[in-house]
Design a protein around this motif. Structure first.
Motif, short mmCIF file in Angstrom:
data_model
loop_
_atom_site.label_atom_id
_atom_site.label_comp_id
_atom_site.label_asym_id
_atom_site.label_seq_id
_atom_site.Cartn_x
_atom_site.Cartn_y
_atom_site.Cartn_z
N PRO A 89 39.98 -13.40 26.82
CA PRO A 89 41.23 -14.06 27.24
C PRO A 89 41.13 -14.89 28.51
CG PRO A 89 41.36 -11.68 27.58
CD PRO A 89 40.08 -11.95 26.86
N ALA A 90 40.14 -14.63 29.37
CA ALA A 90 40.02 -15.39 30.62
C ALA A 90 39.31 -16.73 30.41
CB ALA A 90 39.26 -14.57 31.66
N TRP A 91 38.76 -16.95 29.23
CA TRP A 91 38.01 -18.17 28.95
C TRP A 91 38.94 -19.23 28.39
CZ3 TRP A 91 32.35 -17.46 27.23
CH2 TRP A 91 31.78 -16.43 27.96
N LYS A 92 38.54 -20.50 28.52
CA LYS A 92 39.32 -21.62 27.99
C LYS A 92 38.50 -22.33 26.93
CE LYS A 92 41.80 -22.28 32.23
NZ LYS A 92 41.53 -22.66 33.56
N LEU A 93 39.05 -22.43 25.74
CA LEU A 93 38.42 -23.16 24.64
C LEU A 93 39.31 -24.32 24.26
CD1 LEU A 93 37.42 -20.22 22.27
CD2 LEU A 93 35.98 -21.39 23.89
N TYR A 94 38.69 -25.47 24.01
CA TYR A 94 39.46 -26.60 23.53
C TYR A 94 38.55 -27.49 22.69
CZ TYR A 94 37.62 -28.37 27.99
OH TYR A 94 36.81 -28.68 29.05
N PHE A 95 39.18 -28.32 21.85
CA PHE A 95 38.44 -29.15 20.91
C PHE A 95 38.38 -30.62 21.28
CE2 PHE A 95 39.03 -25.43 18.29
CZ PHE A 95 37.81 -25.33 17.67
N SER A 96 39.03 -31.02 22.35
CA SER A 96 38.89 -32.39 22.83
C SER A 96 39.23 -32.41 24.31
CB SER A 96 39.80 -33.35 22.06
OG SER A 96 41.14 -33.12 22.41
N PRO A 97 38.68 -33.36 25.06
CA PRO A 97 38.96 -33.40 26.50
C PRO A 97 40.43 -33.57 26.82
CG PRO A 97 37.18 -34.90 25.93
CD PRO A 97 37.75 -34.39 24.65
N GLU A 98 41.19 -34.20 25.91
CA GLU A 98 42.59 -34.46 26.18
C GLU A 98 43.46 -33.24 25.91
OE1 GLU A 98 40.85 -36.53 23.94
OE2 GLU A 98 40.25 -37.82 25.59
N SER A 99 42.99 -32.33 25.04
CA SER A 99 43.84 -31.20 24.66
C SER A 99 43.69 -30.05 25.63
CB SER A 99 43.48 -30.74 23.25
OG SER A 99 42.20 -30.14 23.26
N ARG A 100 44.64 -29.16 25.56
CA ARG A 100 44.58 -27.96 26.38
C ARG A 100 43.87 -26.87 25.61
NH1 ARG A 100 48.91 -27.76 30.62
NH2 ARG A 100 49.58 -29.90 30.70
N SER A 101 43.78 -25.70 26.19
CA SER A 101 43.09 -24.60 25.51
C SER A 101 43.85 -24.25 24.23
CB SER A 101 42.98 -23.40 26.43
OG SER A 101 44.25 -22.86 26.66
#
Length: 139
Positions: free
Chosen positions: A125-137
């Motif tokens: 839960p402390a990590w941030k995953l996202y699929f594009s630089p513009e999107s949020r986690s």
């Protein structure tokens, strides 16, 4: 004059204290080695890995492009990608289990599914995953 006398118990206590420090240092070095191997494997699968003093950032970008570094302060080490980011898939997310500090991971250009990323986010839960630089986690 007071004379200090060594006894067997003194030797046992001294050896025990030294063993505790040696074991702690050995575990620390083992964790560093596992983290280094994991980051090298991630870089072999096309990820830029930037390790800061308090967290890490992994970005899977197109080959000629370099990730954006806001500030280089606190950078401990970096790993350049030597493979194609499309090689990184759902099964490779377990490589992050050896990381000792939280990561922000940009999964753009990878084969990681949203389902696997959501499950990974639930476990970390402390990590941030996202699929594009513009999107949020994805949380």
């Amino acid at each position: 004059m007071v004379r200090f006398r060594f006894r067997l118990i003194s030797l046992i206590v001294l050896v025990a204290v030294v063993c505790v420090f040696a074991a702690t240092y050995g575990n620390y070095r083992r964790a560093l080695g596992a983290e280094d191997r994991a980051y090298r494997e991630i870089a072999n699968k096309g990820g830029w890995v930037i390790v800061y003093s308090n967290n890490s950032h992994v970005e899977f970008v197109a080959a000629p492009k370099q990730p954006m570094l806001g500030c280089a302060m606190g950078v401990i080490r970096t790993y350049r990608p030597s493979g194609d980011a499309r090689q990184f898939s759902d099964a490779d997310l377990e490589l992050f289990d050896s990381a000792r500090r939280p990561c922000s991971i940009n999964l753009t250009n990878t084969q990681v599914s949203t389902i696997a990323a959501t499950e990974f986010q639930r476990l970390h839960p402390a990590w941030k995953l996202y699929f594009s630089p513009e999107s949020r986690s994805i949380r």
